[in-house]
Write a protein that holds these residues in place. Structure first.
Motif, PDB file in Angstrom:
ATOM      1  N   VAL A 213      37.321  36.235  15.844  1.00 59.86           N
ATOM      2  CA  VAL A 213      37.635  35.989  14.442  1.00 59.86           C
ATOM      3  C   VAL A 213      39.007  35.316  14.330  1.00 59.86           C
ATOM      4  O   VAL A 213      39.186  34.345  13.579  1.00 59.86           O
ATOM      5  N   ILE A 214      39.969  35.815  15.099  1.00 56.51           N
ATOM      6  CA  ILE A 214      41.309  35.225  15.056  1.00 56.51           C
ATOM      7  C   ILE A 214      41.258  33.772  15.529  1.00 56.51           C
ATOM      8  O   ILE A 214      41.913  32.890  14.958  1.00 56.51           O
ATOM      9  N   GLY A 215      40.472  33.510  16.552  1.00 53.81           N
ATOM     10  CA  GLY A 215      40.353  32.147  17.048  1.00 53.81           C
ATOM     11  C   GLY A 215      39.812  31.206  15.990  1.00 53.81           C
ATOM     12  O   GLY A 215      40.274  30.067  15.858  1.00 53.81           O
ATOM     13  N   ARG A 216      38.829  31.674  15.228  1.00 57.60           N
ATOM     14  CA  ARG A 216      38.267  30.831  14.171  1.00 57.60           C
ATOM     15  C   ARG A 216      39.244  30.644  13.015  1.00 57.60           C
ATOM     16  O   ARG A 216      39.316  29.567  12.418  1.00 57.60           O
ATOM     17  N   VAL A 217      40.024  31.678  12.706  1.00 56.64           N
ATOM     18  CA  VAL A 217      41.050  31.549  11.672  1.00 56.64           C
ATOM     19  C   VAL A 217      42.097  30.522  12.087  1.00 56.64           C
ATOM     20  O   VAL A 217      42.519  29.679  11.288  1.00 56.64           O
ATOM     21  N   VAL A 218      42.498  30.571  13.353  1.00 57.37           N
ATOM     22  CA  VAL A 218      43.474  29.600  13.853  1.00 57.37           C
ATOM     23  C   VAL A 218      42.913  28.184  13.757  1.00 57.37           C
ATOM     24  O   VAL A 218      43.615  27.237  13.392  1.00 57.37           O
ATOM     25  N   ARG A 219      41.639  28.013  14.065  1.00 58.84           N
ATOM     26  CA  ARG A 219      41.026  26.690  13.958  1.00 58.84           C
ATOM     27  C   ARG A 219      41.047  26.189  12.514  1.00 58.84           C
ATOM     28  O   ARG A 219      41.285  24.995  12.258  1.00 58.84           O
TER      29      ARG A 219
ATOM     30  N   MET B 174      37.230  40.521  19.130  1.00 59.82           N
ATOM     31  CA  MET B 174      35.860  40.498  19.631  1.00 59.82           C
ATOM     32  C   MET B 174      35.165  39.226  19.181  1.00 59.82           C
ATOM     33  O   MET B 174      35.238  38.849  18.022  1.00 59.82           O
ATOM     34  N   ALA B 175      34.500  38.564  20.103  1.00 59.35           N
ATOM     35  CA  ALA B 175      33.791  37.327  19.761  1.00 59.35           C
ATOM     36  C   ALA B 175      32.484  37.649  19.074  1.00 59.35           C
ATOM     37  O   ALA B 175      31.775  38.569  19.434  1.00 59.35           O
ATOM     38  N   ASN B 176      32.159  36.867  18.068  1.00 61.33           N
ATOM     39  CA  ASN B 176      30.894  37.051  17.361  1.00 61.33           C
ATOM     40  C   ASN B 176      30.476  35.718  16.767  1.00 61.33           C
ATOM     41  O   ASN B 176      30.236  35.585  15.584  1.00 61.33           O
ATOM     42  N   SER B 177      30.416  34.682  17.615  1.00 57.35           N
ATOM     43  CA  SER B 177      30.037  33.353  17.171  1.00 57.35           C
ATOM     44  C   SER B 177      29.340  32.636  18.302  1.00 57.35           C
ATOM     45  O   SER B 177      29.485  33.009  19.465  1.00 57.35           O
ATOM     46  N   PRO B 178      28.534  31.594  17.980  1.00 55.71           N
ATOM     47  CA  PRO B 178      27.832  30.853  19.037  1.00 55.71           C
ATOM     48  C   PRO B 178      28.780  30.255  20.069  1.00 55.71           C
ATOM     49  O   PRO B 178      28.424  30.088  21.223  1.00 55.71           O
ATOM     50  N   THR B 179      30.011  29.933  19.655  1.00 56.04           N
ATOM     51  CA  THR B 179      30.959  29.330  20.593  1.00 56.04           C
ATOM     52  C   THR B 179      31.738  30.362  21.382  1.00 56.04           C
ATOM     53  O   THR B 179      32.476  30.013  22.301  1.00 56.04           O
ATOM     54  N   GLY B 180      31.598  31.629  21.022  1.00 57.95           N
ATOM     55  CA  GLY B 180      32.335  32.675  21.714  1.00 57.95           C
ATOM     56  C   GLY B 180      33.720  32.914  21.165  1.00 57.95           C
ATOM     57  O   GLY B 180      34.477  33.710  21.717  1.00 57.95           O
ATOM     58  N   ASP B 181      34.096  32.229  20.070  1.00 51.76           N
ATOM     59  CA  ASP B 181      35.412  32.426  19.467  1.00 51.76           C
ATOM     60  C   ASP B 181      35.514  33.801  18.829  1.00 51.76           C
ATOM     61  O   ASP B 181      34.555  34.307  18.241  1.00 51.76           O
TER      62      ASP B 181
END
Length: 263
Positions: free
Chosen positions: A10-16, A1-8
């Motif tokens: 949690v997994i997406g942000r961890v990968v970043r 589930m996205a919960n950031s201004p960029t729409g990422d």
């Protein structure tokens, strides 16, 4: 589930965060990591603390952050890349013993070349000059002999996807014309190898041959790197083809790599 201004997610942000580490920047401060991952400092701090807790990121005594051994441990348990590397390594050692050149093993992953193994050659003229083909390093598929071999034996749909671009210039001699690349791919399928100088690093030539797996599908590519101007394909190619044939057989291919046709 996205919960950031960029729409990422949690997994997406961890990968970043994890993707921010590379060979040039293997460790960094929290603020440096947040900057490279393009994440707010508070978000990076919260996620990093969780990753440190589970050993996926480690914190040095001086506060520097780096990828944790736990991440390597989890990846190694079921990685097809690790299995391929273990099968190929003895054959790669034979190649290096025969030709005394840098020897690499790579696969095609998400449209780029991913290097799984590299054996160095301390007596090579490239010992202090070669900064490519490191383990876990990536390269654009059109910019190396290894990449062109992988592409030549890939499905036509994937070839067209890659050739649709953009195709960046890595050196002044990197081939970016799709029609020229298509001609090279046809020649590679006919000859069974690629040896194109200067397209990845202008000072060297990669001599690359395909490795096949089950169903005779392309599985990897084996490459020897030689100084430009000292390329001796007839000397280097037999060792590469013999090794690639052995790896292919171990991977379950019906037959070894395509042999170069006599002209």
């Amino acid at each position: 589930m996205a919960n950031s201004p960029t729409g990422d997610s949690v997994i997406g942000r961890v990968v970043r965060l994890l993707n921010a580490f590379d060979r040039q920047q293997p460790s960094m401060t929290l603020s440096g990591l947040a900057h490279r991952a393009a994440l707010p400092l508070t978000t990076a701090h919260r996620l990093v603390e969780e990753l440190v807790k589970y050993g996926l990121i480690e914190r040095d005594p001086d506060g520097q952050l780096r990828v944790g051994l736990r991440l390597w441990e989890l990846a190694a348990r079921g990685s097809r890349a690790l299995t391929l590397r273990e099968i190929a390594l003895p054959y790669m050692e034979d190649v290096q013993a025969a030709v005394h050149r840098y020897t690499t093993l790579a696969i095609l992953d998400h449209g780029s070349v991913l290097y799984l193994e590299r054996l160095s050659a301390p007596d090579s003229a490239l010992e202090n000059a070669l900064d490519a083909g490191h383990i876990a390093q990536r390269a654009p598929v059109h910019s190396t002999s290894s990449g062109l071999v992988l592409l030549a034996y890939s499905p036509s749909a994937l070839q067209e996807e890659v050739l649709a671009g953009p195709l960046e210039k890595v050196t002044g001699e990197t081939i970016t014309d799709p029609q020229v690349i298509r001609r090279h791919l046809a020649e590679i399928r006919q000859r069974g190898y690629a040896a194109i100088p200067g397209i990845a690093v202008k000072e060297w030539t990669g001599i690359a041959v395909p490795v096949f797996g089950a169903g005779n599908n392309i599985a990897a590519v084996l490459n020897a790197t030689v100084p430009r101007g000292e390329t001796n394909v007839p000397f280097t190619l037999p060792a590469l083809l013999t090794a690639a044939h052995g790896i292919s057989r171990a991977l379950g291919a019906d037959s070894g790599p395509a042999r170069p046709r006599r002209r």
